[in-house]
Design a protein around this motif. Structure first.
Motif, PDB file in Angstrom:
ATOM      1  N   PHE A 115     -18.941 102.539  20.396  1.00  0.00           N
ATOM      2  CA  PHE A 115     -19.705 103.741  20.081  1.00  0.00           C
ATOM      3  C   PHE A 115     -21.188 103.416  19.935  1.00  0.00           C
ATOM      4  CE2 PHE A 115     -21.322 107.068  17.281  1.00  0.00           C
ATOM      5  CZ  PHE A 115     -20.802 108.212  17.865  1.00  0.00           C
ATOM      6  N   GLN A 116     -21.484 102.293  19.262  1.00  0.00           N
ATOM      7  CA  GLN A 116     -22.882 101.885  19.112  1.00  0.00           C
ATOM      8  C   GLN A 116     -23.509 101.562  20.467  1.00  0.00           C
ATOM      9  OE1 GLN A 116     -22.136  98.814  16.125  1.00  0.00           O
ATOM     10  NE2 GLN A 116     -23.323  99.976  14.635  1.00  0.00           N
ATOM     11  N   CYS A 117     -22.741 100.951  21.357  1.00  0.00           N
ATOM     12  CA  CYS A 117     -23.247 100.666  22.698  1.00  0.00           C
ATOM     13  C   CYS A 117     -23.641 101.954  23.418  1.00  0.00           C
ATOM     14  CB  CYS A 117     -22.198  99.918  23.516  1.00  0.00           C
ATOM     15  SG  CYS A 117     -21.899  98.216  22.998  1.00  0.00           S
ATOM     16  N   CYS A 118     -22.779 102.962  23.328  1.00  0.00           N
ATOM     17  CA  CYS A 118     -23.072 104.240  23.992  1.00  0.00           C
ATOM     18  C   CYS A 118     -24.318 104.892  23.410  1.00  0.00           C
ATOM     19  CB  CYS A 118     -21.871 105.179  23.863  1.00  0.00           C
ATOM     20  SG  CYS A 118     -20.387 104.627  24.732  1.00  0.00           S
ATOM     21  N   ALA A 119     -24.455 104.829  22.081  1.00  0.00           N
ATOM     22  CA  ALA A 119     -25.610 105.445  21.433  1.00  0.00           C
ATOM     23  C   ALA A 119     -26.899 104.731  21.823  1.00  0.00           C
ATOM     24  CB  ALA A 119     -25.426 105.438  19.923  1.00  0.00           C
ATOM     25  N   VAL A 120     -26.882 103.392  21.763  1.00  0.00           N
ATOM     26  CA  VAL A 120     -28.093 102.624  22.060  1.00  0.00           C
ATOM     27  C   VAL A 120     -28.472 102.765  23.530  1.00  0.00           C
ATOM     28  CG1 VAL A 120     -29.016 100.272  22.195  1.00  0.00           C
ATOM     29  CG2 VAL A 120     -27.740 101.001  20.171  1.00  0.00           C
ATOM     30  N   ALA A 121     -27.480 102.908  24.400  1.00  0.00           N
ATOM     31  CA  ALA A 121     -27.765 103.026  25.832  1.00  0.00           C
ATOM     32  C   ALA A 121     -28.652 104.225  26.132  1.00  0.00           C
ATOM     33  CB  ALA A 121     -26.458 103.119  26.617  1.00  0.00           C
ATOM     34  N   VAL A 122     -28.596 105.256  25.305  1.00  0.00           N
ATOM     35  CA  VAL A 122     -29.450 106.430  25.505  1.00  0.00           C
ATOM     36  C   VAL A 122     -30.922 106.034  25.411  1.00  0.00           C
ATOM     37  CG1 VAL A 122     -30.042 108.717  24.612  1.00  0.00           C
ATOM     38  CG2 VAL A 122     -27.664 107.969  24.624  1.00  0.00           C
ATOM     39  N   LEU A 165     -26.196 108.019  14.578  1.00  0.00           N
ATOM     40  CA  LEU A 165     -24.941 107.634  15.230  1.00  0.00           C
ATOM     41  C   LEU A 165     -24.634 106.152  15.023  1.00  0.00           C
ATOM     42  CD1 LEU A 165     -25.261 109.602  18.605  1.00  0.00           C
ATOM     43  CD2 LEU A 165     -23.884 110.193  16.605  1.00  0.00           C
ATOM     44  N   VAL A 166     -25.659 105.301  15.114  1.00  0.00           N
ATOM     45  CA  VAL A 166     -25.451 103.871  14.886  1.00  0.00           C
ATOM     46  C   VAL A 166     -25.042 103.627  13.428  1.00  0.00           C
ATOM     47  CG1 VAL A 166     -26.610 101.633  14.768  1.00  0.00           C
ATOM     48  CG2 VAL A 166     -26.959 103.108  16.749  1.00  0.00           C
ATOM     49  N   GLY A 167     -25.651 104.358  12.487  1.00  0.00           N
ATOM     50  CA  GLY A 167     -25.268 104.234  11.080  1.00  0.00           C
ATOM     51  C   GLY A 167     -23.848 104.701  10.823  1.00  0.00           C
ATOM     52  N   ALA A 168     -23.437 105.785  11.502  1.00  0.00           N
ATOM     53  CA  ALA A 168     -22.068 106.278  11.341  1.00  0.00           C
ATOM     54  C   ALA A 168     -21.055 105.239  11.820  1.00  0.00           C
ATOM     55  CB  ALA A 168     -21.895 107.589  12.116  1.00  0.00           C
ATOM     56  N   ALA A 169     -21.325 104.614  12.964  1.00  0.00           N
ATOM     57  CA  ALA A 169     -20.419 103.572  13.467  1.00  0.00           C
ATOM     58  C   ALA A 169     -20.407 102.365  12.536  1.00  0.00           C
ATOM     59  CB  ALA A 169     -20.847 103.155  14.874  1.00  0.00           C
ATOM     60  N   GLU A 170     -21.559 102.050  11.948  1.00  0.00           N
ATOM     61  CA  GLU A 170     -21.645 100.940  11.003  1.00  0.00           C
ATOM     62  C   GLU A 170     -20.752 101.174   9.797  1.00  0.00           C
ATOM     63  OE1 GLU A 170     -25.174  98.510   8.571  1.00  0.00           O
ATOM     64  OE2 GLU A 170     -25.610 100.388   9.608  1.00  0.00           O
ATOM     65  N   ALA A 171     -20.634 102.450   9.379  1.00  0.00           N
ATOM     66  CA  ALA A 171     -19.789 102.781   8.236  1.00  0.00           C
ATOM     67  C   ALA A 171     -18.318 102.489   8.506  1.00  0.00           C
ATOM     68  CB  ALA A 171     -19.966 104.258   7.871  1.00  0.00           C
ATOM     69  N   PHE A 172     -17.914 102.454   9.757  1.00  0.00           N
ATOM     70  CA  PHE A 172     -16.542 102.104  10.110  1.00  0.00           C
ATOM     71  C   PHE A 172     -16.419 100.596  10.362  1.00  0.00           C
ATOM     72  CE2 PHE A 172     -16.633 106.581  10.856  1.00  0.00           C
ATOM     73  CZ  PHE A 172     -15.344 107.031  10.658  1.00  0.00           C
ATOM     74  N   HIS A 173     -17.448 100.004  10.947  1.00  0.00           N
ATOM     75  CA  HIS A 173     -17.362  98.598  11.354  1.00  0.00           C
ATOM     76  C   HIS A 173     -17.336  97.655  10.158  1.00  0.00           C
ATOM     77  CE1 HIS A 173     -19.026  94.688  12.670  1.00  0.00           C
ATOM     78  NE2 HIS A 173     -18.344  94.907  13.781  1.00  0.00           N
ATOM     79  N   ARG A 174     -18.216  97.850   9.165  1.00  0.00           N
ATOM     80  CA  ARG A 174     -18.348  96.877   8.088  1.00  0.00           C
ATOM     81  C   ARG A 174     -17.106  96.771   7.198  1.00  0.00           C
ATOM     82  NH1 ARG A 174     -23.542  94.714   8.024  1.00  0.00           N
ATOM     83  NH2 ARG A 174     -24.045  94.665  10.237  1.00  0.00           N
TER      84      ARG A 174
END
Length: 410
Positions: free
Chosen positions: A78-85, A102-111
């Motif tokens: 998900f972070q890859c897709c967001a950053v690719a923008v 979006l990157v922060g939201a994915a971080e909340a799941f990853h950590r």
């Protein structure tokens, strides 16, 4: 490092740390290049805190429901897709704010998933070193990442910076694909609200866990946030520039790096007492800002604070992994993260208005007292000196509790 699964997990985490450190520098310069101001940058990064607050508990919930490897892979994807923008170049401020959210939201799941998976791939004997190595990766990233990000973006462009972030996230994802996560005993599923409540109950059943979360949250608001805001002002007003500001932050990470290295081998007899004293050492930072007699004195206080913070962090994570049932560990981690995510931005927002009313020195005095007193007051919580509580096993997720939590032995 002979543990294959830990090796893959640690390398993946190191790549995600590198991306996490380069990303904000890239976003900041991209925002300024598009005509933004300091206020614009602040508003953009508010999105990260909002995302963490909104998704922290859900991230812990799903990290306990699904294989942690799966949660991390999806989060990094998900972070890859967001950053690719961001590769489009010349992204306007609103789009950058969406990317940060979006990157922060994915971080909340990853950590939370990473912390829980780390516990499962390490044996109890390996955990001190494994947790410390994660801390070392984080600190090296904090030292090298911002400078590397600034260099890449300045020499080339923000588009190249986003490409570097994307490459790090992709590599982190690829390293997880061959990971074989040890199975975690499946628990009966219940509603999301009930399972989140089960995670909260694990915190409340252990007074020392509750005490640490409260102490860290209060210290972030009373001490860490004000010093982050006031350090650059003290650097300019007292020492005539920004050099002391940047050097002090770098030395905080150097102290943390030393703390992580020390924690690889050191096994204190009273882990909780050692960790709390390490946390209290951050009180030296606002004290140094009240009387910044020389840059060297300020630098020394930041090194000591970083050393203490990392020693505390390693003892906290390691003993949390030992105490909390594996199937609920990610939810407990997310509760800790949520408390921090709420109190830190609150402290940052209040620092300016409060210092305007009572003065910078008075606010730093409050920060000094809070920095030392809050962690030491937490020693009154049961089990704090050893980071250990004798508690009865929790009822399985979805099962009824035979005895109310408030009546159980602490």
């Amino acid at each position: 490092m002979r543990n294959r699964e830990f090796r893959l997990l640690w390398l993946s985490f190191t790549m995600s740390v590198a991306a996490d450190q380069i990303f904000p520098v890239t976003v900041t310069i991209a925002a300024l290049n598009s005509g933004g101001t300091a206020s614009t940058v602040g508003a953009i990064f508010t999105g990260r805190w909002i995302a963490l607050i909104l998704f922290a508990l859900l991230g812990g919930l799903w990290a306990d429901r699904l294989p942690r490897r799966t949660v991390m892979i999806v989060s990094l994807g998900f972070q890859c897709c967001a950053v690719a923008v961001g590769l489009r170049g010349d992204a306007p401020a609103p789009l950058l704010a969406v990317l940060v959210f979006l990157v922060g939201a994915a971080e909340a799941f990853h950590r939370p998933a990473y912390q829980a998976c780390l516990s499962s791939v390490l044996t109890p004997e390996q955990r001190p070193t494994g947790v410390a190595m994660g801390a070392v990766s984080w600190r090296i990233g904090a030292i090298v990442g911002p400078g590397l990000g600034a260099y890449v973006v300045t020499v080339w462009s923000p588009r190249v910076g986003f490409l570097a972030v994307l490459a790090a996230y992709v590599l982190g994802l690829l390293l997880l694909l061959p990971l074989r996560e040890p199975p975690v005993a499946a628990a009966p599923r219940s509603s999301a609200v009930r399972e989140i409540a089960d995670g909260l109950s694990e915190v409340l059943r252990r007074p020392w866990v509750t005490g640490v979360i409260i102490a860290v949250a209060l210290q972030l608001m009373l001490t860490v946030a004000p010093t982050q805001v006031l350090l650059p002002l003290v650097s300019r007003d007292t020492f005539g520039g920004d050099a002391v500001y940047g050097t002090a932050l770098a030395l905080l990470s150097v102290g943390g790096l030393a703390g992580g290295v020390v924690s690889m081998k050191w096994k204190p007899g009273r882990a909780g007492l050692t960790g709390v004293i390490g946390l209290a050492l951050y009180g030296a930072v606002p004290l140094a800002l009240i009387w910044p007699v020389t840059p060297e004195f300020l630098y020394g206080c930041y090194i000591v604070a970083g050393l203490g913070l990392e020693i505390f962090a390693v003892q906290w994570v390691m003993n949390l992994q030992r105490e909390i049932p594996p199937e609920r560990l990610a939810r407990v981690t997310s509760v800790d993260w949520l408390a921090s995510s709420v109190m830190m931005p609150l402290g940052l927002a209040l620092t300016g208005p409060v210092s305007a009313v009572i003065g910078r020195s008075a606010l730093l005095v409050i920060g000094t007292v809070g920095g030392f007193a809050v962690p030491l007051a937490a020693l009154f919580f049961r089990g704090m000196t050893r980071f250990h509580s004798d508690v009865a096993p929790a009822a399985p997720d979805g099962a009824a509790e035979a005895t109310p939590t408030s009546l159980k032995a602490p």
